[in-house]
Design an enzyme around this catalytic site. Structure first.
Site, short mmCIF file in Angstrom:
data_model
loop_
_atom_site.label_atom_id
_atom_site.label_comp_id
_atom_site.label_asym_id
_atom_site.label_seq_id
_atom_site.Cartn_x
_atom_site.Cartn_y
_atom_site.Cartn_z
N ASP A 1 -8.99 5.21 10.08
CA ASP A 1 -9.11 5.76 9.01
C ASP A 1 -10.42 6.36 8.48
OD1 ASP A 1 -6.51 6.07 9.51
OD2 ASP A 1 -5.97 4.13 7.98
N PRO B 1 -11.99 11.99 11.73
CA PRO B 1 -11.63 12.42 12.18
C PRO B 1 -9.88 12.15 12.68
CG PRO B 1 -12.96 12.29 14.02
CD PRO B 1 -12.86 11.25 13.08
N ASP B 2 -9.32 12.91 12.82
CA ASP B 2 -7.54 12.49 13.60
C ASP B 2 -7.67 12.94 14.88
OD1 ASP B 2 -5.00 12.02 14.41
OD2 ASP B 2 -4.34 12.02 11.99
N ILE B 3 -7.60 12.29 15.39
CA ILE B 3 -8.20 12.68 16.95
C ILE B 3 -6.84 13.12 17.85
CG2 ILE B 3 -9.06 11.45 19.55
CD1 ILE B 3 -9.97 9.10 17.86
N LYS C 1 5.97 10.90 10.85
CA LYS C 1 4.17 10.46 10.84
C LYS C 1 4.47 11.63 12.40
CE LYS C 1 1.55 7.04 10.35
NZ LYS C 1 1.13 5.97 10.39
N ASN D 1 -10.34 -3.78 12.37
CA ASN D 1 -9.03 -3.80 12.56
C ASN D 1 -8.60 -4.82 13.51
OD1 ASN D 1 -7.09 -2.38 14.48
ND2 ASN D 1 -8.35 -0.22 13.63
N PHE E 1 1.26 7.41 18.40
CA PHE E 1 2.14 5.81 18.52
C PHE E 1 2.06 5.30 16.37
CE2 PHE E 1 2.69 2.32 20.89
CZ PHE E 1 2.43 3.04 21.59
N LYS F 1 1.75 15.39 12.78
CA LYS F 1 0.34 14.84 14.42
C LYS F 1 0.64 15.91 14.59
CE LYS F 1 -1.71 10.86 13.13
NZ LYS F 1 -3.19 10.66 13.17
N LYS G 1 -30.57 -4.31 8.51
CA LYS G 1 -29.61 -4.59 7.60
C LYS G 1 -29.84 -4.94 6.47
CE LYS G 1 -28.03 -9.47 7.70
NZ LYS G 1 -28.73 -11.14 8.40
N1 CTP Z 1 -5.18 8.69 15.53
C1 CTP Z 1 -5.85 9.03 15.84
N2 CTP Z 1 -7.11 9.53 15.18
C2 CTP Z 1 -6.91 8.72 13.29
C3 CTP Z 1 -6.37 8.30 13.17
C4 CTP Z 1 -5.30 7.80 13.79
O1 CTP Z 1 -5.43 9.71 17.01
N3 CTP Z 1 -8.26 8.48 12.66
C5 CTP Z 1 -3.82 8.38 15.91
C6 CTP Z 1 -3.21 6.71 16.13
O2 CTP Z 1 -4.24 6.27 17.81
C7 CTP Z 1 -1.65 6.85 16.46
C8 CTP Z 1 -1.54 7.54 15.70
O3 CTP Z 1 -2.22 8.53 15.40
O4 CTP Z 1 -1.10 7.59 17.88
C9 CTP Z 1 -0.76 7.34 14.33
O5 CTP Z 1 -2.18 6.43 13.78
P1 CTP Z 1 -1.33 5.22 12.16
O6 CTP Z 1 -3.07 4.75 12.02
O7 CTP Z 1 -0.24 4.63 12.26
O8 CTP Z 1 -1.70 6.28 11.50
P2 CTP Z 1 -2.90 7.23 10.81
O9 CTP Z 1 -2.89 8.95 11.11
O10 CTP Z 1 -4.08 6.53 10.12
O11 CTP Z 1 -1.78 7.54 9.38
P3 CTP Z 1 -1.29 5.85 8.00
O12 CTP Z 1 -3.04 5.69 7.45
O13 CTP Z 1 -1.21 7.02 6.91
O14 CTP Z 1 -0.27 5.52 8.73
#
Ligand code: CTP
Length: 426
Positions: free
Chosen positions: A304, A332-334, A368, A235, A354, A372, A314
């Protein structure tokens, strides 16, 4: 030519002071003792002026063997002092006491280069030249920083190390030395830090140490999710906000580790850096480091999703025009994981999230924060800030919302650090 009585025609400084610079309004006495590193002091003088400081240069006789006062006068825009017998007005006072007058309004004295001999003099309260006399006569409220510069054997010598230890015990800020090629042809520790490093150290010195004793962990940048060995998805995050937060936390006295996705930014001075690529690598690094952190700021734009089955080789076109079908799996949502850990739940780890949004920032940020499970969430508009040097932040916690208006990312990072320290009781 007698430098001490040279006419005081003051040329304009090469760089007009910037009123918004890092050192705006600061008065710095820059002392030079003898050493090859005097050439770097010219660059440093210029950098200090550029950062907005008023710089008064004081040189020893030995320093004048390496560089002339003319250069330093031109760069600082102020007459240079080198003799305690100099009858000129110093700091606007005409009592012939430069050693007193030059420091009374100063915010700091920085001696760069500080030779081994000059440090010895400081240790013993020597005062037979203007610079040492002025350091001895400085009010205790005026901090003294020294940037050592010498041959590696001189630096390693127990006599020098004893002097360094004594200076530190006396409250003098002895800065680090650099490592590498030396003017004498040898290689090792002892060279003076570069001008930009010294500027950084001085700027840091002036920042209040509101995160002293904290172990701050910061994530920054995008992640890169491989499709095959040569392609992937990522991204637009530049990592600049996270890097600025790492710097601001270090300036505030914290021990800082930065886990960075693939970005080409220089590591902030004094910050430990761990480079990762994918979200899974980032999670592994952060989960481990979070075990010893007291603050975690999750500024990374973690992808995500990742390709469910990245190819080992390749992916080739087969000539038929058929396009590959990519299946994704969720990363995973870290942050949620770390915020839900035992240390975070017991208040040993303070987590800051963030939110990078494209619209309805406040609504999304509030939702959020709850989702979170973090006490503080920082909202920003992704498309308006990715890659930029400035940003605007919205801080959301259980009490409400604080707006940090558009400013440089470093300025916002410092404000965020204040907000974090306040909530941590710093
Ligand atoms: N984050 C994380 N792990 C992920 C996605 C996000 O730790 N897989 C953390 C980011 O570092 C940030 C927060 O979660 O501190 C929010 O990230 P953001 O990209 O704004 O949100 P998402 O959780 O991806 O939710 P959405 O896609 O619905 O906006």
């Amino acid at each position: 030519m007698n430098h001490t009585t040279s006419p005081t025609v003051v040329p304009s400084p090469t760089q007009a002071p910037s009123p918004s610079g890092e050192l705006a309004g600061r008065r710095v006495v820059l002392g030079l003792s003898g050493g090859i590193a005097c050439y770097k002091a010219a660059e440093l003088c210029r950098a200090l002026v550029k950062a907005g400081a008023t710089v008064q240069v004081v040189m020893t006789d030995a320093a004048m063997q390496f560089i002339t006062p003319v250069t330093l006068q031109a760069l600082s825009g102020q007459p240079v002092f080198s003799s305690q017998w100099d009858p000129r007005e110093a700091a606007g006072v005409g009592n012939n006491m430069a050693h007193i007058n030059l420091t009374r309004e100063a915010d700091a004295i920085l001696v760069a280069p500080a030779s081994a001999d000059f440090m010895k003099k400081l240790v013993h309260g020597g005062a037979d030249d203007l610079l040492s006399l002025m350091c001895l006569a400085r009010p205790q409220t005026v901090p003294l920083l020294v940037a050592p510069a010498m041959n590696r054997e001189m630096w390693a010598n127990p006599a020098t190390q004893r002097n360094v230890a004594q200076l530190r015990a006396d409250g003098v800020q002895v800065l680090d030395v650099g490592q590498g090629d030396q003017a004498c042809g040898e290689v090792g520790d002892g060279r003076m830090l570069e001008a930009d490093e010294l500027l950084y150290d001085l700027v840091r010195f002036f920042q209040p140490k509101i995160l002293a004793g904290q172990q701050v962990l910061v994530s920054a940048g995008p992640t890169y999710e491989a499709i095959d060995p040569v392609r992937g998805i990522t991204n637009l995050s530049s990592g600049k906000m996270g890097f600025a937060i790492a710097r601001a936390a270090h300036e505030a006295g914290a021990d800082v580790t930065l886990v960075a996705g693939p970005v080409a930014l220089p590591t902030p001075r004094g910050v430990r850096r761990v480079d990762v690529k994918s979200a899974q690598e980032m999670q592994l690094a952060l989960d481990t480091l979070a075990l010893s952190a007291t603050v975690f700021v999750s500024a990374a734009a973690v992808a995500d999703w990742r390709p469910a089955a990245p190819a080992n080789q390749k992916i080739k076109k087969d000539g038929s025009g058929a396009v590959p079908t990519l299946a994704f799996t969720e990363n995973p949502d870290i942050l949620a994981g770390i915020a839900g850990s035992e240390r975070a739940r017991h208040g040993l780890l303070y987590c800051v999230g963030f939110a990078a949004e494209s619209h309805d920032l406040l609504t999304h940020a509030q939702a959020k924060r709850v989702r979170k499970g973090v006490p503080l969430l920082v909202g920003n508009l992704g498309p308006a800030t990715f890659g930029q040097d400035d940003n605007a932040l919205l801080l959301v916690d259980e009490h409400g919302v604080v707006e940090l208006p558009r400013a440089s990312k470093l300025s916002l990072a410092r404000q965020l650090v204040v907000e974090i320290a306040r909530r941590r009781g710093g």
